[in-house]
Design a protein around this motif. Sequence first.
Motif, PDB file in Angstrom:
ATOM      1  N   PHE A 104      32.708   5.945 -36.226  1.00  0.00           N
ATOM      2  CA  PHE A 104      31.919   5.001 -37.014  1.00  0.00           C
ATOM      3  C   PHE A 104      31.070   4.131 -36.095  1.00  0.00           C
ATOM      4  CE2 PHE A 104      35.433   4.930 -40.495  1.00  0.00           C
ATOM      5  CZ  PHE A 104      35.071   6.227 -40.833  1.00  0.00           C
ATOM      6  N   LYS A 105      29.946   3.666 -36.633  1.00  0.00           N
ATOM      7  CA  LYS A 105      29.095   2.693 -35.942  1.00  0.00           C
ATOM      8  C   LYS A 105      29.412   1.313 -36.501  1.00  0.00           C
ATOM      9  CE  LYS A 105      25.246   5.801 -34.890  1.00  0.00           C
ATOM     10  NZ  LYS A 105      23.799   6.040 -35.057  1.00  0.00           N
ATOM     11  N   LEU A 106      30.296   0.575 -35.770  1.00  0.00           N
ATOM     12  CA  LEU A 106      30.692  -0.759 -36.224  1.00  0.00           C
ATOM     13  C   LEU A 106      29.758  -1.791 -35.612  1.00  0.00           C
ATOM     14  CD1 LEU A 106      34.545  -0.360 -35.805  1.00  0.00           C
ATOM     15  CD2 LEU A 106      33.157   0.054 -37.842  1.00  0.00           C
ATOM     16  N   ASN A 107      29.169  -2.619 -36.434  1.00  0.00           N
ATOM     17  CA  ASN A 107      28.215  -3.632 -35.955  1.00  0.00           C
ATOM     18  C   ASN A 107      28.663  -5.056 -36.291  1.00  0.00           C
ATOM     19  OD1 ASN A 107      27.924  -3.479 -38.673  1.00  0.00           O
ATOM     20  ND2 ASN A 107      25.805  -2.776 -38.653  1.00  0.00           N
ATOM     21  N   TYR A 118      32.554   9.741 -45.541  1.00  0.00           N
ATOM     22  CA  TYR A 118      33.332   8.514 -45.423  1.00  0.00           C
ATOM     23  C   TYR A 118      32.425   7.321 -45.671  1.00  0.00           C
ATOM     24  CZ  TYR A 118      36.956  11.424 -43.313  1.00  0.00           C
ATOM     25  OH  TYR A 118      37.905  12.373 -43.082  1.00  0.00           O
ATOM     26  N   LEU A 119      32.872   6.453 -46.552  1.00  0.00           N
ATOM     27  CA  LEU A 119      32.196   5.195 -46.861  1.00  0.00           C
ATOM     28  C   LEU A 119      33.064   4.078 -46.284  1.00  0.00           C
ATOM     29  CD1 LEU A 119      29.851   3.880 -48.508  1.00  0.00           C
ATOM     30  CD2 LEU A 119      31.439   3.739 -50.420  1.00  0.00           C
ATOM     31  N   TYR A 120      32.487   3.279 -45.378  1.00  0.00           N
ATOM     32  CA  TYR A 120      33.336   2.298 -44.691  1.00  0.00           C
ATOM     33  C   TYR A 120      32.617   0.960 -44.552  1.00  0.00           C
ATOM     34  CZ  TYR A 120      30.527   3.516 -40.554  1.00  0.00           C
ATOM     35  OH  TYR A 120      29.497   3.739 -39.676  1.00  0.00           O
ATOM     36  N   SER A 121      33.441  -0.099 -44.425  1.00  0.00           N
ATOM     37  CA  SER A 121      32.924  -1.451 -44.249  1.00  0.00           C
ATOM     38  C   SER A 121      34.014  -2.292 -43.586  1.00  0.00           C
ATOM     39  CB  SER A 121      32.522  -2.072 -45.587  1.00  0.00           C
ATOM     40  OG  SER A 121      32.075  -3.402 -45.403  1.00  0.00           O
ATOM     41  N   GLN A 122      33.591  -3.174 -42.683  1.00  0.00           N
ATOM     42  CA  GLN A 122      34.552  -4.020 -41.981  1.00  0.00           C
ATOM     43  C   GLN A 122      34.967  -5.203 -42.852  1.00  0.00           C
ATOM     44  OE1 GLN A 122      32.216  -3.863 -37.907  1.00  0.00           O
ATOM     45  NE2 GLN A 122      34.260  -4.673 -37.566  1.00  0.00           N
ATOM     46  N   LEU A 123      36.180  -5.677 -42.574  1.00  0.00           N
ATOM     47  CA  LEU A 123      36.745  -6.820 -43.278  1.00  0.00           C
ATOM     48  C   LEU A 123      37.076  -7.880 -42.225  1.00  0.00           C
ATOM     49  CD1 LEU A 123      39.243  -6.661 -46.172  1.00  0.00           C
ATOM     50  CD2 LEU A 123      39.745  -8.162 -44.254  1.00  0.00           C
ATOM     51  N   PHE A 124      36.554  -9.071 -42.386  1.00  0.00           N
ATOM     52  CA  PHE A 124      36.666 -10.115 -41.372  1.00  0.00           C
ATOM     53  C   PHE A 124      37.538 -11.269 -41.851  1.00  0.00           C
ATOM     54  CE2 PHE A 124      32.704  -7.964 -40.416  1.00  0.00           C
ATOM     55  CZ  PHE A 124      32.819  -7.771 -39.040  1.00  0.00           C
ATOM     56  N   SER A 125      38.199 -11.880 -40.880  1.00  0.00           N
ATOM     57  CA  SER A 125      39.004 -13.070 -41.148  1.00  0.00           C
ATOM     58  C   SER A 125      38.656 -14.135 -40.117  1.00  0.00           C
ATOM     59  CB  SER A 125      40.505 -12.731 -41.072  1.00  0.00           C
ATOM     60  OG  SER A 125      41.282 -13.907 -41.146  1.00  0.00           O
TER      61      SER A 125
END
Length: 561
Positions: free
Chosen positions: A150-153, A170-177
């Motif tokens: 994945f290309k995580l930005n 694959y459909l992906y997205s980051q989750l931040f805290s």
Amino acid sequence: MKTKFKVFFQNLSFQRKIIVISFAASLFPLLLLTFFSIGTIQHFIIEREKSNNQDNLTATYQQINLRLTTYEEAIAFLTSSQFLIDELSIENPSNFEQYDLYTNTIVPLFRSIYSQQDTIANITLYTSINLYDHGKYVKKIVPGDITSKFKLNNTTNISYFFDNKQNQIYLYSQLFSAKNTDTNIIVFQLSPEVIFDNLDNISNEPYLLTITNAKKENLFQFSNEQPEQLGFISRLMQTLNQSQIKNQKQLKNDWIITFSRPMYSVYNGVLLLASVACLIFLFAIIMLSLSIIGLSKTVVAPIQKLANQMNDSPENTLNLKPTYQSNDEIGKLYQSFYQMIQQIQELINRVYKSEIKQQKHELRALQAQINPHFFYNSLSLINNKALLTGNQEISEMAQLLSQFYRLSLNNGKSRLSVAKELELTITYAKIQLKMHNHSFDLAIDVDEEIKQYEIITLLIQPFVENAIFHGIDHIEDDRRGKLTIRGKVLNNHLQFEISDNGRGMTAEQTATILTHQGKHYGIQNVKQRISLYYGVKEAIVYTSKLNVGTTVRIILPKYTT
């Protein structure tokens, strides 16, 4: 040879001359009309196919876009879940805390998505937190797993990845805290067959549907062309013409949908119409031959008589009475000629009415000249009323409007002095200052020398308007807007600059602002006017930087052409 043919033609009877000339004059236009008709038929059929292709492409686009939007909304729901974010903020969770996280948070959330989107193969949380893997729901990020591709930005943007080996999307997205810096990725595993379901019945005609991603990887391809079922003519046309009609449309995730039709299937319809056109051509030749032979025996005398009457004196011609009574084409020609004579007489009588109408138009033109004076007088009355009531703002606005329209109308002239153009532009800027509640600053830096020259009217004002509405009005930070107008004499040219510290433009927007692809029609109009008056095509130069500002430079000759 040429002399012998000329003598031979001159010795022919008048009737035969008509036959020869009619055939020569009719055959070539008929041939041209036939080929033109076939070409026109082909053109319209191809245009119709392009339109049908576009409709099919739009239907496919809407179907896929709706599915992707549903998946994106689902993953956005998970990544924006504050409850999930808070639960994942626990550092070094114990076994009980992990169990509680799985059973009371992650699994219920993911199952709720499954219940609404049963076409999702897997929903998995990939995390760098020290957690145990929990079936297909939670996996710890390890080197070489799917997340390494994945290309995580470091944003919550939703991205796509196609695994061509496994044929999975694959459909992906980051989750931040905000409480920790661990990496958490929500991943939807989708099957292309599910996303691109029901795309094999878009049209009954032969077509090829292809969907590729930004890497030119083939996500989906379908063709209903069956060569073994083609007839002889279709196979021959397919061999001779391998081209296709293609229509493309790009989804917001950079997937490209291509819908194409083979040209041979399009030409099948053209072939039938072309055959009909050829038959009509042959039939027309036969009918033309019969018509020329028949008409040549009957039209000579009546036409000659009509020609003699037309060559008579005008006084006698206007007093002619019908002498040929027949319902054939020659009779209609005579009738049309007599009707034309009657119409000429009627037109002579109408000259006086035309003169009366001309006087009415002149009166309307005089009224149009009075209207601006009425407008100025109305603004003057508003100004006086405002002064009497002590409303200085309304008074100033009325004065500015009166001054702006007086200068812009310029008594109908197309040119004015630089001094007046600057006065007009500054007046417009002051009006905008009042309308914007003085939310930006205006700076003027103009050499006195430049004011003596003449330029075309309303040359600078459109750029000032553009700087305010498309630049200063779109400042997104806490900067105060600033508009600067400069003017100076540079060698044998006049140079004007209009600068703003607004939103600015990208390089692509800067490159297209002066072309027909742009949406700034006022600026394109100024460019055309400069080209017409000065003969200069590159007089306007834009420089811009996103979130910094824009500067437009106008360079003109000192003297107009």
